[in-house]
Design a protein around this motif. Structure first.
Motif, PDB file in Angstrom:
ATOM      1  N   ARG A  35      -1.509   0.081  10.158  1.00  0.00           N
ATOM      2  CA  ARG A  35      -2.616   0.528   9.310  1.00  0.00           C
ATOM      3  C   ARG A  35      -3.273  -0.605   8.542  1.00  0.00           C
ATOM      4  O   ARG A  35      -4.495  -0.720   8.494  1.00  0.00           O
ATOM      5  CB  ARG A  35      -2.112   1.587   8.325  1.00  0.00           C
ATOM      6  CG  ARG A  35      -3.207   2.161   7.436  1.00  0.00           C
ATOM      7  CD  ARG A  35      -2.678   3.254   6.535  1.00  0.00           C
ATOM      8  NE  ARG A  35      -1.982   4.284   7.290  1.00  0.00           N
ATOM      9  CZ  ARG A  35      -1.443   5.368   6.738  1.00  0.00           C
ATOM     10  NH1 ARG A  35      -1.502   5.524   5.434  1.00  0.00           N
ATOM     11  NH2 ARG A  35      -0.833   6.259   7.484  1.00  0.00           N
ATOM     12  N   TYR A  36      -2.462  -1.454   7.910  1.00  0.00           N
ATOM     13  CA  TYR A  36      -3.005  -2.524   7.068  1.00  0.00           C
ATOM     14  C   TYR A  36      -2.776  -3.881   7.741  1.00  0.00           C
ATOM     15  O   TYR A  36      -1.716  -4.131   8.300  1.00  0.00           O
ATOM     16  CB  TYR A  36      -2.340  -2.514   5.688  1.00  0.00           C
ATOM     17  CG  TYR A  36      -2.444  -1.186   4.977  1.00  0.00           C
ATOM     18  CD1 TYR A  36      -3.663  -0.720   4.509  1.00  0.00           C
ATOM     19  CD2 TYR A  36      -1.308  -0.408   4.772  1.00  0.00           C
ATOM     20  CE1 TYR A  36      -3.759   0.500   3.853  1.00  0.00           C
ATOM     21  CE2 TYR A  36      -1.395   0.816   4.117  1.00  0.00           C
ATOM     22  CZ  TYR A  36      -2.625   1.266   3.659  1.00  0.00           C
ATOM     23  OH  TYR A  36      -2.721   2.474   3.012  1.00  0.00           O
ATOM     24  N   THR A  73       0.194   1.522 -10.891  1.00  0.00           N
ATOM     25  CA  THR A  73      -0.868   2.519 -11.012  1.00  0.00           C
ATOM     26  C   THR A  73      -1.577   2.446 -12.363  1.00  0.00           C
ATOM     27  O   THR A  73      -2.792   2.666 -12.439  1.00  0.00           O
ATOM     28  CB  THR A  73      -0.314   3.934 -10.801  1.00  0.00           C
ATOM     29  OG1 THR A  73       0.783   4.171 -11.708  1.00  0.00           O
ATOM     30  CG2 THR A  73       0.205   4.112  -9.380  1.00  0.00           C
ATOM     31  N   ASP A  79      -6.417  -1.866 -11.479  1.00  0.00           N
ATOM     32  CA  ASP A  79      -7.694  -2.566 -11.383  1.00  0.00           C
ATOM     33  C   ASP A  79      -7.675  -3.945 -12.054  1.00  0.00           C
ATOM     34  O   ASP A  79      -8.684  -4.652 -12.047  1.00  0.00           O
ATOM     35  CB  ASP A  79      -8.814  -1.721 -11.992  1.00  0.00           C
ATOM     36  CG  ASP A  79      -8.552  -1.361 -13.451  1.00  0.00           C
ATOM     37  OD1 ASP A  79      -7.382  -1.459 -13.881  1.00  0.00           O
ATOM     38  OD2 ASP A  79      -9.500  -0.982 -14.150  1.00  0.00           O
ATOM     39  N   THR A 133      -1.147   6.505  -3.339  1.00  0.00           N
ATOM     40  CA  THR A 133      -2.035   7.074  -2.334  1.00  0.00           C
ATOM     41  C   THR A 133      -2.583   5.950  -1.450  1.00  0.00           C
ATOM     42  O   THR A 133      -2.483   4.761  -1.782  1.00  0.00           O
ATOM     43  CB  THR A 133      -3.211   7.803  -2.991  1.00  0.00           C
ATOM     44  OG1 THR A 133      -4.017   6.840  -3.698  1.00  0.00           O
ATOM     45  CG2 THR A 133      -2.725   8.862  -3.975  1.00  0.00           C
ATOM     46  N   GLU A 134      -3.185   6.323  -0.335  1.00  0.00           N
ATOM     47  CA  GLU A 134      -3.778   5.321   0.549  1.00  0.00           C
ATOM     48  C   GLU A 134      -4.878   4.557  -0.173  1.00  0.00           C
ATOM     49  O   GLU A 134      -5.026   3.333   0.006  1.00  0.00           O
ATOM     50  CB  GLU A 134      -4.331   5.994   1.805  1.00  0.00           C
ATOM     51  CG  GLU A 134      -4.778   5.022   2.863  1.00  0.00           C
ATOM     52  CD  GLU A 134      -5.090   5.680   4.194  1.00  0.00           C
ATOM     53  OE1 GLU A 134      -5.516   4.963   5.119  1.00  0.00           O
ATOM     54  OE2 GLU A 134      -4.897   6.910   4.308  1.00  0.00           O
ATOM     55  N   LYS A 135      -5.648   5.246  -1.005  1.00  0.00           N
ATOM     56  CA  LYS A 135      -6.706   4.584  -1.778  1.00  0.00           C
ATOM     57  C   LYS A 135      -6.109   3.567  -2.739  1.00  0.00           C
ATOM     58  O   LYS A 135      -6.635   2.448  -2.885  1.00  0.00           O
ATOM     59  CB  LYS A 135      -7.519   5.626  -2.552  1.00  0.00           C
ATOM     60  CG  LYS A 135      -8.626   5.016  -3.405  1.00  0.00           C
ATOM     61  CD  LYS A 135      -9.392   6.086  -4.183  1.00  0.00           C
ATOM     62  CE  LYS A 135     -10.454   5.454  -5.084  1.00  0.00           C
ATOM     63  NZ  LYS A 135     -11.203   6.476  -5.859  1.00  0.00           N
ATOM     64  N   GLN A 136      -4.999   3.914  -3.398  1.00  0.00           N
ATOM     65  CA  GLN A 136      -4.362   2.996  -4.336  1.00  0.00           C
ATOM     66  C   GLN A 136      -3.789   1.780  -3.615  1.00  0.00           C
ATOM     67  O   GLN A 136      -3.883   0.649  -4.120  1.00  0.00           O
ATOM     68  CB  GLN A 136      -3.268   3.719  -5.117  1.00  0.00           C
ATOM     69  CG  GLN A 136      -3.803   4.713  -6.139  1.00  0.00           C
ATOM     70  CD  GLN A 136      -2.702   5.545  -6.774  1.00  0.00           C
ATOM     71  OE1 GLN A 136      -1.730   5.918  -6.127  1.00  0.00           O
ATOM     72  NE2 GLN A 136      -2.850   5.821  -8.061  1.00  0.00           N
ATOM     73  N   GLN A 178      -4.954   0.464  -0.922  1.00  0.00           N
ATOM     74  CA  GLN A 178      -6.088  -0.384  -0.574  1.00  0.00           C
ATOM     75  C   GLN A 178      -6.587  -1.157  -1.788  1.00  0.00           C
ATOM     76  O   GLN A 178      -6.980  -2.329  -1.679  1.00  0.00           O
ATOM     77  CB  GLN A 178      -7.217   0.463   0.006  1.00  0.00           C
ATOM     78  CG  GLN A 178      -8.339  -0.364   0.626  1.00  0.00           C
ATOM     79  CD  GLN A 178      -7.845  -1.270   1.743  1.00  0.00           C
ATOM     80  OE1 GLN A 178      -7.259  -0.809   2.721  1.00  0.00           O
ATOM     81  NE2 GLN A 178      -8.068  -2.581   1.596  1.00  0.00           N
ATOM     82  N   GLN A 179      -6.565  -0.531  -2.965  1.00  0.00           N
ATOM     83  CA  GLN A 179      -6.945  -1.236  -4.197  1.00  0.00           C
ATOM     84  C   GLN A 179      -6.025  -2.420  -4.453  1.00  0.00           C
ATOM     85  O   GLN A 179      -6.469  -3.503  -4.860  1.00  0.00           O
ATOM     86  CB  GLN A 179      -6.897  -0.269  -5.389  1.00  0.00           C
ATOM     87  CG  GLN A 179      -8.042   0.710  -5.464  1.00  0.00           C
ATOM     88  CD  GLN A 179      -7.909   1.630  -6.670  1.00  0.00           C
ATOM     89  OE1 GLN A 179      -7.212   2.647  -6.620  1.00  0.00           O
ATOM     90  NE2 GLN A 179      -8.552   1.269  -7.759  1.00  0.00           N
ATOM     91  N   ASP A 213      -6.873  -5.181  -2.094  1.00  0.00           N
ATOM     92  CA  ASP A 213      -8.171  -5.779  -2.385  1.00  0.00           C
ATOM     93  C   ASP A 213      -8.111  -6.853  -3.481  1.00  0.00           C
ATOM     94  O   ASP A 213      -8.959  -7.747  -3.523  1.00  0.00           O
ATOM     95  CB  ASP A 213      -9.183  -4.699  -2.798  1.00  0.00           C
ATOM     96  CG  ASP A 213      -9.619  -3.837  -1.618  1.00  0.00           C
ATOM     97  OD1 ASP A 213      -9.405  -4.250  -0.465  1.00  0.00           O
ATOM     98  OD2 ASP A 213     -10.164  -2.736  -1.862  1.00  0.00           O
ATOM     99  N   ASN A 270       2.867   5.629   5.752  1.00  0.00           N
ATOM    100  CA  ASN A 270       2.621   4.404   4.991  1.00  0.00           C
ATOM    101  C   ASN A 270       2.475   3.132   5.817  1.00  0.00           C
ATOM    102  O   ASN A 270       2.157   2.080   5.257  1.00  0.00           O
ATOM    103  CB  ASN A 270       3.771   4.185   3.992  1.00  0.00           C
ATOM    104  CG  ASN A 270       3.926   5.327   3.021  1.00  0.00           C
ATOM    105  OD1 ASN A 270       3.137   5.472   2.098  1.00  0.00           O
ATOM    106  ND2 ASN A 270       4.944   6.157   3.222  1.00  0.00           N
TER     107      ASN A 270
END
Length: 312
Positions: free
Chosen positions: A6-7, A174, A178, A241-244, A246-247, A250, A275
């Motif tokens: 996936r990643y 979490t 950011d 989560t998948e979004k987290q 990816q954050q 990034d 995962n």
């Protein structure tokens, strides 16, 4: 099958050392047409330093087997064995003969060590100053309980000065997702646990591991785990989560950890599907391919107590 992972351009820490290691040749075969991102495999045979961290339920008294096992992982599969020394009471067992002998063998082959107490960190560094040590996620968890004014960011930066890799708590990930690259001095050496299922800031985190240590020694009771809020309705999971995820990627973090040493094959496979594998493929597609590969390996007698053929 192509693009199964996936990643991209990351390093995975997988729970395949001394347990579920049939996944090692399995992933090697599944990913033969692409780069395998698994770089570290972690775990421990039964030993005093590994209590509480779900060590394998067997003790390998013949350390020559352990040595061959590590050599095989490094030379054939290009993996770094990483021993989990996660006994929160290891300071009482620093002189344990078997654990120290295991350390000697692992160090001689440039393996790594995940350490959960400062006493054991100091013990290993005194014996081997250039040993490669990873700071366990348990180290800050313990300090949060013991120190009212504990500064978690400062702690991680201090550990980054001392350790090769630092594992940060999922809650810290979490809460600061950011700005992790601004808070931490070197995110390239930070490892994130992505599939933890415990309760957010669980008040019984230390008790979990002490209870596991008691169970490992045959003196504990599983009823103690019902203290954990995750066994009741309405708990807040710290599974990213998948979004987290990816954050996290990034901002420059490239080390991801999947837990699951105590899981059976089908349960750990589910964790990998959620995962690790590209979910553009169905779970059934990947599982069918995996079952075929496993059947072929077993037919070829590629099985030992650890599912790795140490003779070839």
């Amino acid at each position: 099958m192509k693009n199964l992972v996936r990643y991209k351009n990351i390093e995975y820490f997988m729970p395949f050392l001394f347990c579920n290691d049939i996944f090692i040749p399995l992933l090697d075969k599944l990913l033969e047409n692409e780069t395998n991102p698994v770089k570290y495999v972690y775990g421990s045979p039964f030993c005093e330093w590994g209590l509480g961290g779900r060590p394998a339920n067997f003790k390998l008294n013949n350390l020559n087997i352990v040595e061959k096992y590590f050599e095989k992982l490094k030379t054939k599969y290009n993996l770094i064995p990483t021993l989990t020394f996660t006994n929160l009471n290891s300071k009482y067992a620093l002189n344990d003969e078997y654990s120290n002998n295991l350390l000697d063998v692992a160090y001689s082959l440039d393996c790594r060590f995940i350490v959960s107490t400062e006493e054991l960190f100091n013990h290993i560094k005194l014996r081997y100053p250039d040993a490669k040590i990873h700071s366990s996620v348990l180290l800050p968890s313990t300090k949060i309980v013991e120190e009212k004014d504990f500064d978690e960011t400062r702690f991680y930066n201090e550990m980054l000065d001392k350790c090769e890799v630092v594992v940060i708590r999922p809650e810290y990930t979490t809460d600061n997702i950011d700005k992790l690259n601004k808070l931490l001095s070197d995110v390239s050496r930070v490892e994130v646990l992505i599939n933890a299922y415990c309760h957010y800031n669980c008040p019984h985190h230390r008790e979990h591991y002490n209870s596991l240590a008691e169970l490992d020694k045959g003196i504990g009771k599983r009823e103690k785990f019902t203290l954990c809020p995750r066994f009741h309705e309405g708990y807040r999971s710290i599974h990213l989560t998948e979004k987290q995820v990816q954050q996290v990627l990034d901002i420059g973090i490239k080390k991801l950890k999947i837990q699951g040493r105590s899981l059976r094959f089908h349960m750990l496979f589910d964790e990998l599907y959620e995962n690790f594998f590209n979910n553009e493929y169905s779970k059934e597609e990947i599982r069918n391919k995996s079952d075929k590969i496993c059947a072929e390996m077993l037919q070829n007698n590629r099985k030992t107590a650890l599912f790795l053929d140490l003779e070839n």
